[in-house]
Scaffold this motif. Structure first.
Motif, PDB file in Angstrom:
ATOM      1  N   GLY A  62      -6.401   0.138   0.494  1.00 40.08           N
ATOM      2  CA  GLY A  62      -7.448  -0.744  -0.154  1.00 40.08           C
ATOM      3  C   GLY A  62      -8.170  -0.793  -0.228  1.00 40.08           C
ATOM      4  N   PRO A  63      -8.871  -1.667  -1.053  1.00 42.46           N
ATOM      5  CA  PRO A  63      -8.469  -3.205  -1.152  1.00 42.46           C
ATOM      6  C   PRO A  63      -7.099  -3.202  -2.009  1.00 42.46           C
ATOM      7  N   HIS A  64      -6.101  -4.435  -1.393  1.00 45.14           N
ATOM      8  CA  HIS A  64      -4.778  -4.373  -2.230  1.00 45.14           C
ATOM      9  C   HIS A  64      -5.255  -5.662  -2.328  1.00 45.14           C
ATOM     10  N   GLY A  97       1.118  -1.176  -0.212  1.00 42.30           N
ATOM     11  CA  GLY A  97       0.052  -0.148   0.094  1.00 42.30           C
ATOM     12  C   GLY A  97       0.560   1.129  -0.216  1.00 42.30           C
TER      13      GLY A  97
END
Lengths: 303, 403
Positions: free
Chosen positions: B369-371, B350
């Motif tokens: 996120g999301p990641h 991130g």
């Protein structure tokens, strides 16, 4: 670069550093017969340096700079090490980028100069220590030769990593006790001259820098052959007197001792057939040029 | 020194006309073409008046590197060869740029990491090399899938770093990139990144400029440092070399040079704004929820916004185009109304969210996120789910997520 280009504007002459004024007035740019004998009579392309007193590398630097056939159009590439302490005082363009990538830099440089200046001679000369040439940079050294890149590689072989304080290198003699070789180096000195020959170099010399005339000859040959035919390699013994326990005045004797017929730096030379032919042609032209000059001088005297 | 008169309006050896870049990019007719991202890189290079391109195979940039070889065979590139490793290639690029050439190369993932020592050297030597980074996984175990972790490592090299979303971005930014990085007051290398495979190996309609127009050639004598070609008088660079000397002057010299590199990154800001029409693009930033993303995460964010609109949730979008220079003010302004800022990313750490958290006031608004990582795709539904979960809305579980 033509010699005219470095003329100083009259208006600015007074404020130029005297060092630069001397360079413009009496450097050997554009002189056909430049050589080591100009040292001390013409403005040298290297004068001051920050190497140790008596360092053979400083002698080698002077001879090489004095012997370049075309310094006004020569760019040198160095690497990290003691050479990078000297390059800032050299009056040709020179590049120091990273440790070991000097032959890759030179490959890109030579090609860029060929693209930008088609039909003009721009020589590239690499000068780096044995750590940069034979250890960390070996991949790039060899690949430049495989690709037949048209520049000269000079290795200042001092048989150890000198600048960092005397650690083991690939060109160190077997058995030599060094930092990082606490029980003596375990394998033989890498045979780079032989490898250079097999890798496509057209001119390979292994020698010391004890004789300036010899250095002048091999530099001129190497640069001319690289320009016309392909890669050339010079391995010059420039012992680090500090790290092998010698005094300032003992560097020259160390080289003389090491160039005896049975020693590591006995003169070794390889010339490919096309390179032999080129050298013969150059020698013939040189002879003609000198004869013509002699004739002109005689006529002038007669008149 | 070489002539510096304008060549605009004259023709190169391939019969292309050197064209004012602004006119070429903004006024010349465009032809829609259906190409892969790699083919688009080739088409951009056809128009780039590039002197030297150096190649090395690594997935997913290999195809682009090979296609540019075809351009060389056709005579559009001055020289082209395959280097022996990424470290060597980047060194060869440096040598070419030192010699005054306009230089291009491509790389990806672990290759970018192998070459890493060169990038601060490029920036320090003020070499305006352009490098395409087609991102992929870098860590062991081996992966060739798209993952943008290597961008994080490039951010502090002193290079300009741009992150393209689409093949159209790629085409335009390759050409515009030279205009920014070759500005005398900038003169820095550019890492033009994209998410590998998603951009390089998919076909898209891309509007191309005419193939008979090309960029004006690079003029190395506009460089703020001497071109290493012995066309200008050599000087002894220093009376006393500062490298490796432990004294205050050496530190001061090096420190001032580092500051100058980063000042040059800052000076690129106005040129990047000029050529890219701003460092960010925005949509509906008056909404309470704003998605901030770069690369193809922008496309996925756009789709997520459409899905959320169907459910009555209004969302804005910020597309970050340049990571260096970092659009700090622009992002602050675009997110000033947001109660929630979501940063979808194709990497595990991130890094973009961290940059945004360090940029905006009240950073607790930033949801990192999301990641997705390891090369997984990012379905828009995952972004929707992340947003709805954060808002306390009911969300359907997504297969494979364990939610």
């Amino acid at each position: 670069m033509s010699k005219e280009r470095i003329q100083i504007s009259e208006a600015l002459y007074d404020i130029m550093p005297s060092d630069y004024q001397d360079l413009v007035k009496s450097a050997t740019y554009g002189k056909d017969d430049r050589g080591w004998k100009d040292i001390g009579t013409s403005k040298e392309l290297i004068e001051q340096h920050s190497l140790c007193a008596g360092c053979p590398e400083s002698m080698a630097f002077r001879y090489i700079l004095a012997s370049l056939p075309n310094p006004e159009d020569t760019v040198m590439v160095g690497s990290t090490g003691c050479t990078s302490l000297v390059f800032p005082m050299v009056a040709v363009h020179n590049i120091h980028s990273l440790f070991g990538n000097q032959n890759a830099i030179a490959s890109g440089l030579k090609r860029a100069l060929s693209v930008r200046f088609p039909g003009r001679v721009k020589d590239v000369v690499v000068l780096a220590g044995d750590g940069a040439t034979v250890d960390i940079g070996l991949d790039m050294t060899l690949q430049a030769w495989f690709r037949q890149e048209k520049f000269t590689t000079i290795c200042f072989d001092n048989e150890l990593y000198a600048n960092t304080g005397g650690q083991e290198s690939g060109l160190m003699q077997k058995g030599f006790v060094a930092k990082m070789a606490p029980v003596g180096k375990l394998f033989d000195k890498v045979r780079l001259p032989e490898i250079a020959r097999e890798s496509g170099c057209h001119y390979v010399v292994n020698c010391t820098v004890s004789k300036p005339s010899l250095v002048e000859k091999v530099i001129r040959n190497a640069v001319h052959i690289a320009r016309e035919i392909g890669p050339t390699y010079l391995q010059l013994y420039t012992p680090c007197i500090l790290e092998i326990g010698k005094n300032s005045m003992e560097g020259l004797q160390e080289m003389r001792d090491s160039e005896k017929p049975t020693e590591r730096f006995a003169y070794k030379e390889y010339i490919s057939d096309p390179a032999k032919q080129l050298l013969a042609e150059l020698a013939a032209k040189d002879k003609e040029r000198k004869a013509a000059a002699k004739q002109l001088a005689a006529q002038a005297q007669a008149n | 020194m070489a002539e510096t008169k304008s060549l605009i309006g004259t023709q190169n050896k391939k019969g292309q006309t050197y064209t004012d870049t602004w006119k070429m990019m903004n006024e010349a007719p465009r032809t829609p073409s259906f190409f892969t991202g790699s083919e688009v890189i080739k088409e951009a290079l056809r128009r780039a008046s590039c002197d030297v391109m150096i190649a090395y195979p690594i997935t997913p940039q290999s195809e682009a590197a090979a296609l540019i070889g075809e351009l060389f065979a056709e005579g559009y590139i001055g020289d082209y060869f395959r280097g022996e490793s990424e470290f060597a290639v980047m060194s060869q690029c440096a040598g070419s740029a030192f010699g005054g050439a306009r230089v291009f190369t491509t790389t990806a993932g672990p290759g970018t990491m192998r070459a890493m020592e060169n990038f601060p050297m490029w920036a320090g030597a003020r070499l305006p090399i352009q490098m395409i980074v087609t991102c992929r996984g870098i860590n062991s175990p081996l992966s060739i899938q798209p993952d943008t972790l290597e961008i994080a490592y490039l951010l502090n090299t002193g290079m300009l770093v741009w992150h393209a979303e689409t093949a159209q971005d790629f085409f335009d930014w390759i050409l515009k990139g030279y205009m920014v990085s070759e500005e005398p007051e900038v003169h820095l290398p550019l890492a033009l990144c994209c998410d590998g495979f998603f951009v390089t190996h998919t076909k898209d309609v891309v509007n191309l400029t005419p193939a008979d127009m090309c960029l004006p050639p690079y003029d190395p004598y506009r460089s703020p440092v001497p071109c290493m070609d012995m066309e200008c008088p050599p000087v002894r660079m220093m009376r006393d070399p500062f490298v490796m000397k432990s004294n205050y002057i050496s530190y001061a010299t090096h420190a001032s040079w580092q500051q100058e590199i980063w000042a040059a990154v800052e000076r690129s800001r106005k040129h990047s704004i000029h050529w890219l029409n701003g460092l960010i693009d925005t949509e509906n930033t008056d909404a309470d929820i704003v998605i901030v993303a770069s690369g193809t995460a922008v496309s996925q964010g756009r789709e997520a916004i459409r899905l959320l609109e169907d459910e009555g949730v209004r969302c804005g979008l910020v597309k970050v185009k340049t990571l260096r220079p970092w659009p700090e003010e622009e992002i602050r302004e675009a997110t000033k109304n947001a109660k929630h800022i979501f940063v979808p990313e194709f990497n595990v750490t991130g890094w973009l969210a961290k940059e945004i958290r360090a940029t905006v006031p009240n950073p607790h608004r930033v949801h990192a996120g999301p990641h997705v990582c390891g090369g997984m795709t990012m379905p828009p539904e995952i972004i929707v789910s992340e947003i709805k979960t954060a808002l306390g809305m009911k969300t359907f579980s997504l297969a494979g997520r364990g939610s």
